[in-house]
Design a protein around this motif. Structure first.
Motif, mmCIF file in Angstrom:
data_model
loop_
_atom_site.group_PDB
_atom_site.id
_atom_site.type_symbol
_atom_site.label_atom_id
_atom_site.label_comp_id
_atom_site.label_asym_id
_atom_site.label_seq_id
_atom_site.Cartn_x
_atom_site.Cartn_y
_atom_site.Cartn_z
ATOM 1 N N GLN A 5 -6.903 -9.395 6.838
ATOM 2 C CA GLN A 5 -7.099 -8.795 5.868
ATOM 3 C C GLN A 5 -6.138 -8.030 5.734
ATOM 4 O O GLN A 5 -5.838 -7.376 6.147
ATOM 5 C CB GLN A 5 -8.199 -8.569 6.539
ATOM 6 C CG GLN A 5 -9.233 -9.389 6.406
ATOM 7 C CD GLN A 5 -10.924 -8.690 6.599
ATOM 8 O OE1 GLN A 5 -10.649 -7.660 7.040
ATOM 9 N NE2 GLN A 5 -11.726 -9.617 7.253
ATOM 10 N N ILE A 6 -5.639 -7.937 4.128
ATOM 11 C CA ILE A 6 -4.962 -7.128 3.546
ATOM 12 C C ILE A 6 -5.722 -5.562 3.866
ATOM 13 O O ILE A 6 -7.205 -6.067 2.942
ATOM 14 C CB ILE A 6 -4.949 -7.279 1.843
ATOM 15 C CG1 ILE A 6 -3.688 -8.696 2.062
ATOM 16 C CG2 ILE A 6 -4.075 -6.410 1.786
ATOM 17 C CD1 ILE A 6 -3.020 -8.948 0.841
ATOM 18 N N VAL A 7 -5.358 -4.461 4.147
ATOM 19 C CA VAL A 7 -6.217 -3.657 3.922
ATOM 20 C C VAL A 7 -5.815 -2.356 2.698
ATOM 21 O O VAL A 7 -7.276 -1.982 2.154
ATOM 22 C CB VAL A 7 -6.078 -2.330 5.571
ATOM 23 C CG1 VAL A 7 -7.140 -1.212 5.508
ATOM 24 C CG2 VAL A 7 -6.645 -3.045 6.645
ATOM 25 N N ASP A 8 -4.942 -2.641 2.538
ATOM 26 C CA ASP A 8 -4.095 -1.789 1.624
ATOM 27 C C ASP A 8 -3.154 -2.433 0.628
ATOM 28 O O ASP A 8 -2.552 -2.527 1.556
ATOM 29 C CB ASP A 8 -4.790 -0.289 1.888
ATOM 30 C CG ASP A 8 -4.354 0.874 0.847
ATOM 31 O OD1 ASP A 8 -3.908 0.459 -0.264
ATOM 32 O OD2 ASP A 8 -4.916 1.904 0.992
ATOM 33 N N ARG A 9 -3.058 -2.300 -0.023
ATOM 34 C CA ARG A 9 -1.289 -2.164 -0.792
ATOM 35 C C ARG A 9 -0.603 -1.113 -0.666
ATOM 36 O O ARG A 9 0.732 -1.275 -1.133
ATOM 37 C CB ARG A 9 -1.234 -2.637 -2.237
ATOM 38 C CG ARG A 9 -2.336 -3.707 -2.904
ATOM 39 C CD ARG A 9 -1.534 -4.990 -2.436
ATOM 40 N NE ARG A 9 -1.951 -6.730 -2.093
ATOM 41 C CZ ARG A 9 -1.768 -7.437 -1.632
ATOM 42 N NH1 ARG A 9 -0.406 -7.967 -0.847
ATOM 43 N NH2 ARG A 9 -2.573 -8.368 -2.245
#
Length: 77
Positions: A5-9
């Motif tokens: 899962q992408i948490v932040d960019r």
């Protein structure tokens, strides 16, 4: 294997203590980002150990796309 899962960019900046081990969350499910809290249990993910050799600020990957786990390599751009 499922994708993390992408948490932040943007990377997560952390000031680390020398001679201490840190465990980076590889799955993106940890509530203690960028560090592992065990939320990966039951999946194929395992945390990545990072050994701090000196006290300094480092930038951990939060998009989970980095090729240089656990540190950010700019893959989020």
């Amino acid at each position: 294997m499922t994708e993390a899962q992408i948490v932040d960019r943007q990377p997560k900046a952390e000031t680390l203590q020398a001679e201490k081990n840190y465990f980076w969350c590889a799955c993106g499910k940890s509530a203690k980002q960028p560090f592992c809290d065990g939320a990966h249990k039951g999946s194929d993910f395992v945390p990545v150990k990072y050994e701090a050799t000196e006290s300094k600020k480092v930038f951990f990957c939060a998009c989970k796309l980095t090729a240089s786990q656990p540190l950010c390599d700019g893959s989020h751009k």
